[in-house]
Design a protein around this motif. Sequence first.
Motif, PDB file in Angstrom:
ATOM      1  N   GLY A  38      49.580   8.160  -9.265  1.00  0.00           N
ATOM      2  CA  GLY A  38      50.861   8.852  -9.087  1.00  0.00           C
ATOM      3  C   GLY A  38      52.032   7.909  -9.340  1.00  0.00           C
ATOM      4  O   GLY A  38      52.975   8.238 -10.078  1.00  0.00           O
ATOM      5  N   SER A  41      52.284   7.048 -12.975  1.00  0.00           N
ATOM      6  CA  SER A  41      52.919   8.127 -13.738  1.00  0.00           C
ATOM      7  C   SER A  41      54.432   8.121 -13.514  1.00  0.00           C
ATOM      8  O   SER A  41      55.219   8.294 -14.454  1.00  0.00           O
ATOM      9  N   TRP A  42      54.869   7.902 -12.272  1.00  0.00           N
ATOM     10  CA  TRP A  42      56.314   7.835 -11.942  1.00  0.00           C
ATOM     11  C   TRP A  42      56.970   6.766 -12.812  1.00  0.00           C
ATOM     12  O   TRP A  42      58.030   6.994 -13.414  1.00  0.00           O
ATOM     13  N   HIS A 156      50.221  10.745  -4.429  1.00  0.00           N
ATOM     14  CA  HIS A 156      50.063  12.084  -4.992  1.00  0.00           C
ATOM     15  C   HIS A 156      51.434  12.715  -5.214  1.00  0.00           C
ATOM     16  O   HIS A 156      51.695  13.341  -6.242  1.00  0.00           O
ATOM     17  N   GLU A 157      52.309  12.522  -4.249  1.00  0.00           N
ATOM     18  CA  GLU A 157      53.681  13.067  -4.347  1.00  0.00           C
ATOM     19  C   GLU A 157      54.437  12.431  -5.508  1.00  0.00           C
ATOM     20  O   GLU A 157      55.147  13.115  -6.250  1.00  0.00           O
ATOM     21  N   GLY A 159      53.307  11.328  -8.174  1.00  0.00           N
ATOM     22  CA  GLY A 159      52.749  11.828  -9.440  1.00  0.00           C
ATOM     23  C   GLY A 159      53.349  13.147  -9.893  1.00  0.00           C
ATOM     24  O   GLY A 159      53.196  13.556 -11.036  1.00  0.00           O
ATOM     25  N   ALA A 160      54.071  13.820  -8.989  1.00  0.00           N
ATOM     26  CA  ALA A 160      54.655  15.120  -9.330  1.00  0.00           C
ATOM     27  C   ALA A 160      55.936  14.972 -10.149  1.00  0.00           C
ATOM     28  O   ALA A 160      56.440  15.952 -10.685  1.00  0.00           O
ATOM     29  N   ARG A 161      56.466  13.741 -10.253  1.00  0.00           N
ATOM     30  CA  ARG A 161      57.731  13.553 -10.982  1.00  0.00           C
ATOM     31  C   ARG A 161      57.580  13.948 -12.453  1.00  0.00           C
ATOM     32  O   ARG A 161      56.673  13.515 -13.132  1.00  0.00           O
ATOM     33  N   GLN A 162      58.513  14.777 -12.898  1.00  0.00           N
ATOM     34  CA  GLN A 162      58.516  15.212 -14.301  1.00  0.00           C
ATOM     35  C   GLN A 162      59.592  14.458 -15.083  1.00  0.00           C
ATOM     36  O   GLN A 162      60.602  14.062 -14.513  1.00  0.00           O
TER      37      GLN A 162
END
Length: 163
Positions: A38, A41-42, A156-157, A159-162
Amino acid sequence: MLSEKMQAAMNKQINAELHSAYIYLSMSAYFESQNLPGAASWMRVQAQEEVVHAMKFFDFIHERLGRVLLAPVDGVPTEWASPLAVFEDAFKHEQKISGMINDLVNLAVDERDHAANSFLMWFVDEQVEEEASADAVVQQLKLVGDSGHALYMFDHELGARQA
Ligand code: OFO
């Protein structure tokens, strides 16, 4: 048309933005090595944003009939003591970039270059957001502390960044 001085300063900023991308990509690679997908990915999204920033300067220089001159990009760190240390570095880096943007605005004001000044306002606003988002993660990681479970959930949170 851009002054020679403004052209040189904006070329330097292109280099700083690409260096930022390289730093965040290195941070992403570090998080991959730590099994924190995550956060990796951020940082990857952040690196992509920095390339967009560099290209805004690239295009603006051309629109103002200037010349883009690319310089070598400095090396970057590859290891950190902890996830918190990574985001603390990211926050400090964004503060440094904010200072560079402010210097560019000061130059635009000195030169009465209203077009450059208007262009740079986007970056002034963006830097407020950049500092705030890195600091928010720093503060959350401080709350996570040494808890592996909390870090797993927080990763996990992140990783939600778009983009
Ligand atoms: Fe992170 O804002 Fe550009 O460098």
